[in-house]
Design a protein around this motif. Structure first.
Motif, short mmCIF file in Angstrom:
data_model
loop_
_atom_site.label_atom_id
_atom_site.label_comp_id
_atom_site.label_asym_id
_atom_site.label_seq_id
_atom_site.Cartn_x
_atom_site.Cartn_y
_atom_site.Cartn_z
N THR A 112 24.74 33.43 46.60
CA THR A 112 23.50 34.21 46.74
C THR A 112 22.96 34.56 45.37
OG1 THR A 112 24.68 36.31 46.85
CG2 THR A 112 24.23 35.22 48.94
N GLU B 88 23.16 28.23 41.78
CA GLU B 88 22.20 28.94 42.63
C GLU B 88 20.95 29.29 41.83
OE1 GLU B 88 20.79 30.79 46.14
OE2 GLU B 88 22.38 29.34 45.82
N CYS C 138 23.63 36.59 40.42
CA CYS C 138 24.11 35.66 41.44
C CYS C 138 25.56 35.99 41.76
CB CYS C 138 23.97 34.21 40.98
SG CYS C 138 24.78 33.84 39.42
#
Length: 167
Positions: free
Chosen positions: A31, A161, A138
């Protein structure tokens, strides 16, 4: 017959090892959070980290086979950002503050996956050296043969990411 017995045992051990590997849980998705663009940043300052050294091993026919890995998370992070074209500063320089990102790394969790297995989670922050505000962050987890492998995989997944970092 003794040779066939040994081969059968070896086949069973190998089958169990590969069978357990297929039971390895899926990693949670990486994420990220982006508060502003990374455009305009040319320099990075990576907070120092200590080396992580870890080992794993197993015994086959009475012989110990082991693997030892050493990783410095800051060096891996630096390499990824250098590859993206950013320049690492050995210390923060006020004259470059507007174009500098401070990068912090931390281990942020561990998740048990059963059968004695676990994943390690890392979080990386990119902070403006000028304003001390969070530009982006992240989080990702990794699972390898050793703890150093876990961290290497988690850092790579985390920064992927954000890739491409300049966009």
């Amino acid at each position: 017959m003794d040779r066939i017995s040994k081969l059968l045992r070896l086949f069973i051990i190998i089958s169990c090892c590969y069978g357990c590997a297929s039971l390895r849980p899926k990693l949670l998705p990486a994420t990220s959070m982006k508060n502003s663009s990374l455009d305009g940043y040319k320099y990075i300052y990576v907070s120092p980290t200590n080396n992580v050294t870890s080992s794993s091993g197993y015994i086959i026919n009475g012989d110990l086979t082991s693997k030892t890995n050493t990783l410095n998370p800051a060096e891996l992070i630096t390499g990824i950002f250098i590859k993206e074209g950013l320049i690492r500063l050995p210390e923060l320089k006020p004259e470059f503050a507007e174009e500098t990102l401070i990068i912090n790394y931390g281990e942020s969790g561990r998740r048990n996956t059963g059968l004695g297995g676990y994943t390690l989670e890392v979080t990386i922050q990119l902070i403006s050296a000028k304003t001390s505000s969070l530009v982006c962050s992240c989080t990702a987890e990794g699972q390898g043969t050793t703890e150093a492998d876990d961290i290497r995989q988690a850092i790579s997944r985390c920064l992927n990411e954000l890739t491409p970092l300049k966009k």
